[in-house]
Design an enzyme around this catalytic site. Structure first.
Site, PDB file in Angstrom:
ATOM      1  N   GLU A 252      -5.885   4.781  17.823  1.00 30.73           N
ATOM      2  CA  GLU A 252      -7.286   4.631  17.441  1.00 30.73           C
ATOM      3  C   GLU A 252      -8.134   3.963  18.518  1.00 30.73           C
ATOM      4  O   GLU A 252      -9.328   3.782  18.335  1.00 30.73           O
ATOM      5  CB  GLU A 252      -7.375   3.840  16.129  1.00 30.73           C
ATOM      6  CG  GLU A 252      -6.751   4.582  14.971  1.00 30.73           C
ATOM      7  CD  GLU A 252      -6.935   3.871  13.638  1.00 30.73           C
ATOM      8  OE1 GLU A 252      -7.789   2.963  13.540  1.00 30.73           O
ATOM      9  OE2 GLU A 252      -6.239   4.251  12.686  1.00 30.73           O
TER      10      GLU A 252
ATOM     11  N   ASN B   4       0.852  -1.185   0.000  1.00 31.49           N
ATOM     12  CA  ASN B   4       0.000   0.000   0.000  1.00 31.49           C
ATOM     13  C   ASN B   4       0.893   1.242   0.000  1.00 31.49           C
ATOM     14  O   ASN B   4       1.651   1.461   0.936  1.00 31.49           O
ATOM     15  CB  ASN B   4      -0.885  -0.028   1.256  1.00 31.49           C
ATOM     16  CG  ASN B   4      -1.580   1.278   1.537  1.00 31.49           C
ATOM     17  OD1 ASN B   4      -1.738   2.124   0.662  1.00 31.49           O
ATOM     18  ND2 ASN B   4      -2.002   1.443   2.782  1.00 31.49           N
TER      19      ASN B   4
END
Length: 181
Positions: free
Chosen positions: A165, A130
């Site tokens: 997160e 990615n």
């Protein structure tokens, strides 16, 4: 001839290099990660004043402040083939603070393509390559058995991002061996 640009961003997980074609973000690489800028074959010229970079840095500021900016706020154009693009699209759908397994992604791609099955290893290769890590949240992908393996930026950075997160890491573990440790 198309020009490519880069700038740096100092983050809590280290120096991040952003790449752009002038209209889209085409890369986000953490210093020292595997495959650093490997999708951009042309020279990237430093341009710290590019408006798109200011926008991306503001996005990153909000992310590291826990404000959950939306991926759709930034114009992204990751460079890669059709299979990788389909994996990266699914990564963009993983909600902030949640994880998905390589196997779940493989199953989804198999369903989308009308296949009986898809290799989780093939998905892992696409996830690992990615080119816009963090914004396209490849750090949210874990092994089916709870292994945290597979982050090109390094396992410590993956854990730190998941902690940012608020992911419950109690069911996940650091592998003794694996890729991208």
């Amino acid at each position: 001839m198309k020009m490519f640009y880069k700038t740096d961003y100092n983050s809590p997980i280290g120096i991040i290099t952003l790449g752009s074609d002038g209209e889209h973000i085409i890369g986000l690489w953490i210093k020292g990660q595997k495959y650093f800028a490997d999708t951009v074959k042309e020279e990237m010229h430093r341009n710290d004043g590019l408006a798109l970079f200011r926008q991306a840095k503001a996005w990153l500021d909000r992310y590291f402040q826990g404000k959950q900016p939306q991926i759709s706020e930034l114009p992204l154009a990751p460079i890669g083939g059709e299979f990788r693009q389909s994996v990266w699209k699914i990564l963009c759908e993983i909600p902030y603070g949640q994880v998905m397994t390589y196997g779940q992604i493989a199953k989804r791609i198999a369903e989308e393509r009308g296949l009986k099955q898809m290799s989780a290893q093939a998905v892992g290769g696409a996830v690992g390559h990615n080119p816009i890590s963090l914004i396209i949240p490849c750090h949210r992908v874990v092994g089916t058995n709870g292994s945290l393996t597979g982050y090109a930026g390094g396992l410590d950075k993956k854990i730190k991002l998941l902690e940012f997160e608020g992911v419950d890491l109690s069911t996940l573990y650091r592998p003794k061996r694996g890729t991208a440790l």
